[in-house]
Scaffold this motif. Structure first.
Motif, PDB file in Angstrom:
ATOM      1  N   ARG A  22     -26.171   2.936  28.860  1.00 57.52           N
ATOM      2  CA  ARG A  22     -25.610   4.041  29.631  1.00 57.52           C
ATOM      3  C   ARG A  22     -25.303   3.594  31.054  1.00 57.52           C
ATOM      4  N   LEU A  23     -26.180   2.787  31.620  1.00 56.24           N
ATOM      5  CA  LEU A  23     -25.914   2.256  32.953  1.00 56.24           C
ATOM      6  C   LEU A  23     -24.633   1.425  32.952  1.00 56.24           C
ATOM      7  N   GLY A  24     -24.496   0.537  31.963  1.00 54.30           N
ATOM      8  CA  GLY A  24     -23.297  -0.278  31.880  1.00 54.30           C
ATOM      9  C   GLY A  24     -22.059   0.551  31.653  1.00 54.30           C
ATOM     10  N   GLY A  25     -22.166   1.575  30.815  1.00 54.42           N
ATOM     11  CA  GLY A  25     -21.019   2.424  30.551  1.00 54.42           C
ATOM     12  C   GLY A  25     -20.583   3.220  31.756  1.00 54.42           C
ATOM     13  N   LEU A  26     -21.493   3.412  32.713  1.00 51.35           N
ATOM     14  CA  LEU A  26     -21.175   4.141  33.939  1.00 51.35           C
ATOM     15  C   LEU A  26     -20.864   3.198  35.095  1.00 51.35           C
ATOM     16  N   CYS A  27     -20.651   1.924  34.784  1.00 50.25           N
ATOM     17  CA  CYS A  27     -20.312   0.924  35.802  1.00 50.25           C
ATOM     18  C   CYS A  27     -21.419   0.772  36.838  1.00 50.25           C
ATOM     19  N   ALA A  28     -22.662   0.984  36.415  1.00 56.24           N
ATOM     20  CA  ALA A  28     -23.795   0.776  37.310  1.00 56.24           C
ATOM     21  C   ALA A  28     -24.433  -0.572  36.982  1.00 56.24           C
TER      22      ALA A  28
END
Length: 354
Positions: free
Chosen positions: A270-276
């Motif tokens: 989820r972090l990666g999918g949100l560009c975090a």
């Protein structure tokens, strides 16, 4: 030449015209009521959708509490469970209730008009003490409470989620007493939660490196919440792996370790999918004091800590991520309760429902 009035003449046009005027006045009165119903006035309380959900929840909880008390009277063998359920539901109704705001509704004589009290859902009298019907209503209420927590204001969101987790556990216990499956739904599907990369309208595919231009596409609070969840789940994985070396039934404990590892991976996705940014997991974690002396109690406390962590994160994340946090919170609360943690009216909130 003036026409003579007949003997039967009625002034002002007779009864026909009088009836027309009366009907017109009635229509105008109705039109005024209809138009006025949508306009905030000195005697009207207007609720947002989130506030309406709170009000509905209060009425639903109170109605279920009445049904649980009726079941306790008619089913002495299960009276303890029903009484406990009724007490928890009463506490939840009080916690989720909207604050009374008489200052918003002054009466013409200066006395306050309280916020309308929700009307409990009507229940046919023969079904009041029906345990099977109560189980179905409790199951539906648990799901609805968790669903409403997704869009509620931050404080009420925590209360609704905690109430839903309590009702979820009570449904499990009631099903065990009745010898039936409680029929609880997969919460991820019920709340429309998909991990990044899943296909479907609700899925947010993981962003490729070229999709992110360095701009923060998630709030700092949301990023910190997901990072905290990822670390907590990875720490739990490590704890269960250590517990598998100390306790009986290591396969079950390793299975729980894999479950937590999967939750950690989901948070990272989820972090990666949100560009975090997605920092690498730690190589290991410190084992808490007393773990070796009573690993079972330590793991139960770990799950309770997770429920409290996720309950706290509910008020910090964006609505887009709250559903995933609620799913994680309920799962942690159910694991903790199933392991023997005392069932409170608002699991994960302690004495301060917020």
């Amino acid at each position: 030449m003036t026409q003579a009035r007949g003997e039967g003449h009625v002034p002002n046009g007779g009864p026909g015209r009088w009836l027309v005027r009366l009907a017109a006045g009635f229509v105008l009165l109705l039109l005024g009521l209809v138009l006025g119903s949508g306009v905030p006035g000195p005697h009207r309380v207007v609720f947002s959708a989130a506030e309406q959900a709170q009000q509905d929840a209060e009425g639903r909880f109170s109605s279920l509490a009445d049904r649980a008390r009726a079941a306790a009277t008619d089913s002495p063998a299960g009276a303890g469970l029903f009484v406990s359920l009724a007490e928890d539901l009463d506490a939840q109704a009080a916690a989720v209730a909207l604050p009374r705001r008489p200052d918003l509704d002054p009466a013409t004589d200066g006395s306050p008009i309280p916020t309308p009290t929700p009307t409990p859902l009507p229940t046919p009298l023969p079904a009041l003490s029906d345990p099977q019907g109560l189980l179905a209503a409790l199951r539906n209420s648990a799901e609805q409470s968790l669903r409403d927590a997704v869009t509620a204001e931050p404080g009420p969101s925590r209360v609704l989620a905690a109430a839903g987790a309590n009702q979820w556990r009570h449904a499990v216990l009631l099903g065990e007493m009745l010898g039936v499956e409680p029929g609880l739904p997969p919460l991820e599907a019920a709340l429309g939660v998909r991990d990044p990369g899943d296909t479907g309208p609700q899925g947010a595919p993981a962003a490729d490196a070229g999709d992110c231009d360095g701009a923060a596409l998630v709030s700092d609070a949301g990023r910190q919440a997901l990072q905290a969840a990822r670390q907590a789940e990875d720490e739990a994985r490590y704890g269960y792996e250590v517990g598998a070396a100390l306790l009986d039934d290591p396969e079950a404990l390793l299975g729980r370790a894999r479950l937590h590892g999967g939750r950690a991976d989901a948070a990272a996705l989820r972090l990666g999918g949100l560009c975090a940014p997605v920092p690498p997991p730690a190589a290991g974690y410190a084992i808490r004091d007393g773990f070796h002396a009573d690993a079972g109690a330590a793991l139960r406390e770990l799950e309770q800590d997770h429920a409290e962590l996720y309950a706290g994160l509910l008020s910090t994340v964006d609505p887009a991520e709250r559903a995933w946090i609620i799913v994680s919170f309920n799962a942690a609360a159910q694991r903790s309760l199933a392991a023997g943690t005392a069932l409170e009216a608002l699991p994960g909130l302690g004495a301060a429902p917020g």
